[in-house]
Design a protein around this motif. Structure first.
Motif, short mmCIF file in Angstrom:
data_model
loop_
_atom_site.label_atom_id
_atom_site.label_comp_id
_atom_site.label_asym_id
_atom_site.label_seq_id
_atom_site.Cartn_x
_atom_site.Cartn_y
_atom_site.Cartn_z
N ILE A 108 0.87 -1.18 0.00
CA ILE A 108 0.00 0.00 0.00
C ILE A 108 0.91 1.23 0.00
CG2 ILE A 108 -1.76 1.32 1.22
CD1 ILE A 108 -2.82 -1.21 2.39
N PHE A 109 0.74 2.07 -1.00
CA PHE A 109 1.52 3.29 -1.09
C PHE A 109 0.66 4.45 -0.59
CE2 PHE A 109 3.25 0.50 -4.39
CZ PHE A 109 4.58 0.44 -3.96
N VAL A 110 1.11 5.08 0.48
CA VAL A 110 0.36 6.16 1.12
C VAL A 110 1.14 7.45 1.02
CG1 VAL A 110 -0.74 6.93 3.25
CG2 VAL A 110 -0.57 4.47 2.77
N GLY A 111 0.49 8.53 0.60
CA GLY A 111 1.19 9.81 0.54
C GLY A 111 0.43 10.84 -0.25
N ASN A 112 0.91 12.06 -0.19
CA ASN A 112 0.26 13.16 -0.90
C ASN A 112 0.48 13.05 -2.41
OD1 ASN A 112 -0.59 14.33 1.53
ND2 ASN A 112 1.39 15.36 1.79
N THR A 113 -0.29 13.83 -3.14
CA THR A 113 -0.16 13.88 -4.59
C THR A 113 1.24 14.32 -5.00
OG1 THR A 113 -2.51 14.43 -4.79
CG2 THR A 113 -1.11 14.92 -6.70
N GLY A 114 1.78 13.70 -6.03
CA GLY A 114 3.08 14.11 -6.55
C GLY A 114 4.26 13.26 -6.13
N LEU A 115 4.03 12.29 -5.24
CA LEU A 115 5.13 11.45 -4.77
C LEU A 115 5.43 10.29 -5.72
CD1 LEU A 115 4.41 11.19 -0.92
CD2 LEU A 115 6.23 12.47 -2.06
N GLY A 116 4.53 10.02 -6.64
CA GLY A 116 4.77 8.93 -7.59
C GLY A 116 4.23 7.59 -7.13
N THR A 204 -2.86 2.32 -3.98
CA THR A 204 -2.34 3.67 -3.74
C THR A 204 -3.44 4.51 -3.10
OG1 THR A 204 -3.00 4.76 -5.82
CG2 THR A 204 -0.97 3.44 -5.85
N THR A 205 -3.08 5.33 -2.14
CA THR A 205 -4.06 6.16 -1.44
C THR A 205 -3.40 7.41 -0.89
OG1 THR A 205 -5.67 6.22 0.37
CG2 THR A 205 -3.72 4.87 0.70
N ASN A 206 -4.19 8.45 -0.74
CA ASN A 206 -3.69 9.69 -0.13
C ASN A 206 -4.06 9.79 1.34
OD1 ASN A 206 -6.44 9.95 -0.67
ND2 ASN A 206 -6.32 12.17 -0.98
N LEU A 207 -4.66 8.72 1.88
CA LEU A 207 -5.10 8.73 3.28
C LEU A 207 -4.36 7.66 4.10
CD1 LEU A 207 -8.98 9.05 2.81
CD2 LEU A 207 -7.33 10.88 3.28
N ASN A 208 -4.07 7.99 5.35
CA ASN A 208 -3.49 7.01 6.27
C ASN A 208 -4.57 6.01 6.69
OD1 ASN A 208 -0.85 8.17 6.42
ND2 ASN A 208 -1.70 9.79 7.70
N PHE A 209 -4.14 4.88 7.25
CA PHE A 209 -5.09 3.86 7.70
C PHE A 209 -6.12 4.43 8.67
CE2 PHE A 209 -1.83 0.26 6.97
CZ PHE A 209 -2.20 0.19 5.64
N SER A 210 -5.68 5.33 9.53
CA SER A 210 -6.57 5.90 10.53
C SER A 210 -7.68 6.75 9.91
CB SER A 210 -5.77 6.75 11.53
OG SER A 210 -5.12 7.82 10.86
N GLN A 211 -7.50 7.10 8.63
CA GLN A 211 -8.48 7.94 7.93
C GLN A 211 -9.38 7.13 6.99
OE1 GLN A 211 -5.20 10.48 6.40
NE2 GLN A 211 -6.44 12.20 7.14
N PHE A 212 -9.23 5.80 6.99
CA PHE A 212 -10.02 4.99 6.07
C PHE A 212 -11.51 5.05 6.37
CE2 PHE A 212 -7.34 1.74 3.57
CZ PHE A 212 -6.44 2.74 3.22
N ASN A 213 -11.87 5.46 7.60
CA ASN A 213 -13.29 5.61 7.91
C ASN A 213 -13.91 6.77 7.14
OD1 ASN A 213 -12.02 7.65 9.27
ND2 ASN A 213 -12.92 7.19 11.28
N VAL A 221 -16.45 -1.64 8.35
CA VAL A 221 -15.90 -2.02 7.05
C VAL A 221 -14.48 -1.50 6.90
CG1 VAL A 221 -16.13 -1.77 4.55
CG2 VAL A 221 -18.16 -2.14 5.93
N ALA A 222 -14.25 -0.26 7.31
CA ALA A 222 -12.90 0.34 7.23
C ALA A 222 -11.90 -0.52 8.01
CB ALA A 222 -12.92 1.75 7.79
N THR A 223 -12.32 -0.99 9.18
CA THR A 223 -11.43 -1.80 10.03
C THR A 223 -11.07 -3.13 9.38
OG1 THR A 223 -12.35 -0.81 12.04
CG2 THR A 223 -11.17 -2.89 12.28
N VAL A 224 -12.07 -3.82 8.81
CA VAL A 224 -11.79 -5.13 8.23
C VAL A 224 -11.00 -5.00 6.92
CG1 VAL A 224 -13.71 -6.33 9.32
CG2 VAL A 224 -14.07 -5.19 7.13
N VAL A 225 -11.22 -3.92 6.18
CA VAL A 225 -10.43 -3.70 4.96
C VAL A 225 -8.97 -3.51 5.31
CG1 VAL A 225 -9.97 -2.10 3.08
CG2 VAL A 225 -12.31 -2.82 3.51
N VAL A 226 -8.71 -2.68 6.32
CA VAL A 226 -7.33 -2.45 6.76
C VAL A 226 -6.71 -3.75 7.27
CG1 VAL A 226 -5.90 -1.33 8.52
CG2 VAL A 226 -7.67 -0.02 7.31
#
Length: 228
Positions: A108-116, A204-213, A221-226
């Protein structure tokens, strides 16, 4: 000479040309030793060329069916872009260089836009294609839309099987579109099915796991997906 012939007959089996060995054996018996050496060398080159072209064709087919949008490789990624990209270089390259049927990429690649993030995800997908693995690249928004549409048309099981089929599934831009209750449950079904089958998954996502809700309709659902 015997080693060359052994390689040749092994190649015939690999290429599934059932009667070549029989014909070659008969032909070599009519030749003197010098002619036999030249014949075996020529046939070896033919086999090597055929195997190379078949592999190239297979890879091209895998890349086409992956639907990358554009091909991006690790050679063109700048790990020196900033401290966060430098930190992942060693771990990423280890995973990238060791992609195999029994070592499917899971990341899982987590980060802001522009990091690739998408570049790295596509690189893993392309490396998987090079190893003859099946890959599918899809955005989270498209995946949600296709699942919901399939459910309306009573084709949900077929669509989930389609998303479960690739050895490596790449889900891009998770977090850019929120899932309603129905979409969240369908997304989980795909993730759960692939997890249970031990298949590769790259997200790929721009949100941390804690923000999946913020993405899914409810905390459960957010918890089981993580977890998967």
């Amino acid at each position: 000479m015997e080693l060359e012939k052994e390689y040749l007959y092994k190649s015939f089996k690999e290429l599934r040309v059932k009667h070549f060995a029989e014909v070659v054996d008969a032909g070599l018996k009519d030749q003197d030793p010098k002619q036999q050496v030249q014949t075996v060398k020529l046939l070896k080159k033919c086999c090597e060329k055929e195997k190379h072209e078949r592999k190239s064709s297979q890879i091209a087919s895998k890349v086409k069916s992956a639907k990358f949008g554009q091909v991006q490789t690790v050679e063109n990624y700048d790990f020196n872009y900033n401290p966060s990209t430098r930190r992942i270089e060693k771990t990423f390259l280890s995973m990238h260089n060791n992609v195999e049927k029994n070592s499917l990429p899971k990341a899982i690649f987590v980060g802001n836009t522009g990091l690739g993030k998408t570049h790295l995800a596509r690189s893993l997908g392309y490396a998987s294609c090079q190893k003859g693995l099946s890959v599918l690249f899809i955005t989270a928004a498209d995946m949600a839309t296709q699942l919901l549409q399939a459910q309306k048309l009573a084709l949900l099981e077929k669509e989930i099987l389609r998303l479960k089929k690739p050895q490596v599934l790449i889900i891009d831009e998770l977090g850019y579109v929120d899932f309603d209750t129905q979409g969240s449950q369908l997304f989980f079904q795909v993730i759960s099915a692939r997890h249970d089958a031990g298949l590769g998954l790259v997200v790929t996502t721009n949100l941390n796991f804690s923000q999946f809700n913020q993405i899914f309709a409810n905390e459960a659902v957010a918890t089981v997906v993580v977890d998967r």
